[in-house]
Design an enzyme around this catalytic site. Structure first.
Site, PDB file in Angstrom:
ATOM      1  N   PRO A  37       0.820  -1.216   0.000  1.00  0.00           N
ATOM      2  CG  PRO A  37      -0.845  -1.586   1.579  1.00  0.00           C
ATOM      3  CD  PRO A  37       0.481  -2.111   1.110  1.00  0.00           C
ATOM      4  CD  GLU A  38       2.131   3.174  -3.837  1.00  0.00           C
ATOM      5  OE1 GLU A  38       2.924   4.120  -3.861  1.00  0.00           O
ATOM      6  OE2 GLU A  38       2.404   2.052  -4.292  1.00  0.00           O
ATOM      7  CE  LYS A  44       5.070   2.833   1.073  1.00  0.00           C
ATOM      8  NZ  LYS A  44       5.676   1.841   0.177  1.00  0.00           N
ATOM      9  NE  ARG A  94       9.148  -3.365  -3.143  1.00  0.00           N
ATOM     10  CZ  ARG A  94       9.540  -2.371  -2.367  1.00  0.00           C
ATOM     11  NH1 ARG A  94      10.030  -1.271  -2.905  1.00  0.00           N
ATOM     12  NH2 ARG A  94       9.448  -2.465  -1.050  1.00  0.00           N
TER      13      ARG A  94
END
Length: 267
Positions: free
Chosen positions: A2-3, A51, A253
């Site tokens: 999540p950003e 985060k 990623r």
């Protein structure tokens, strides 16, 4: 992962459901804190820091959690069926008289004194969505290691907090630089714009249910408009030049870029 905007929205939902309420159930399903019980304590509030999520309780205690790749918090009304995943994935249950917050697949969950929050978030750089935002400090951090790749520097939360893989790919595209370009090779005006654009994007999306970097927020004439420039668009035409977007695995990623619009080394 999540950003920062997603984590902020999660903090808002938790805060709206729990803040000012007394816990009737506290179940922390991690071995280290399995016997800890916050039942009877009032929830003072839930905030996001980069985060990280910090849930604060009376008595000077904070429950720290980090969602990483798979974690999630879900809020349910009293008596509502839990639908966030199987029970063996639940790591935390916090209930009040009206709501229950359930943490699923949380890789990082720890209870600490509120005065010790610096131990888990003190290393973070300026928060793109926080009151401590400092663009000059963020720029200095970003350029501290000129040989480091732009993508790695943006993702390092010690430089500036809140950027994840989606924003990293989008920011590099908007800067017309590949994620593998040494950050020291960015012209100074472009480096400054990179930091300011990161802030603008997260601020613009902090209240949106669907993230967008292209400005598209709704369908046009019944057709879906692209919300992102490159992320998740491998093989599809670039919105600027129509060249197929490429993707490469970078440290587990996916990294997306346009080979025509973005200059610099590639995977």
């Amino acid at each position: 992962m999540p950003e920062g905007d997603t984590v902020l929205q999660t903090a808002r939902r938790l805060d709206a459901a729990l803040a000012g309420q007394v816990l009737t159930v506290c179940d922390l399903r991690v071995p280290r804190f399995a016997t800890s019980d916050l039942t009877g304590r009032t929830v003072l509030g839930v905030i996001a820091r980069g985060k990280h999520l910090l849930s604060r309780f009376e008595g000077g205690l904070t429950l720290h959690s980090h969602l990483r790749m798979e974690g999630a918090w879900r809020v349910y009304d009293r008596g509502e069926r839990w639908r966030g995943g199987p029970s063996h994935q639940i790591r935390a249950v916090l209930s009040t008289a009206e709501h229950t917050a359930v943490g699923y697949r949380l890789p990082d969950l720890e209870l600490l004194r509120t005065e010790d929050e610096g131990q888990v978030v003190g290393h973070l750089g300026p928060d793109l969505l926080g009151s401590d935002w400092n663009p000059e400090a963020a720029l200095r951090n970003l350029l501290a290691d000129p040989d480091r790749r732009v993508g790695d520097a943006l993702l390092d939360q010690r430089n500036l907090a809140g950027i994840g893989n989606v924003y990293m790919c989008e920011l590099c595209f908007m800067a017309r630089a590949t994620p593998w370009l040494p950050v020291g090779e960015l012209p100074p005006p472009l480096a400054i714009r990179l930091v300011s654009t990161a802030r603008q994007l997260l601020q613009a999306n902090r209240d949106r249910p669907m993230r967008t970097t292209t400005g598209a927020t709704k369908a046009l004439r019944g057709r879906t408009r692209e919300r992102l420039f490159v992320y998740g668009r491998a093989g599809r035409p670039c919105l600027r030049c129509r060249t197929p977007i490429r993707v490469a695995d970078r440290e587990d990623r996916p990294t997306y870029w346009c080979p025509h619009c973005q200059s610099g080394p590639t995977a």
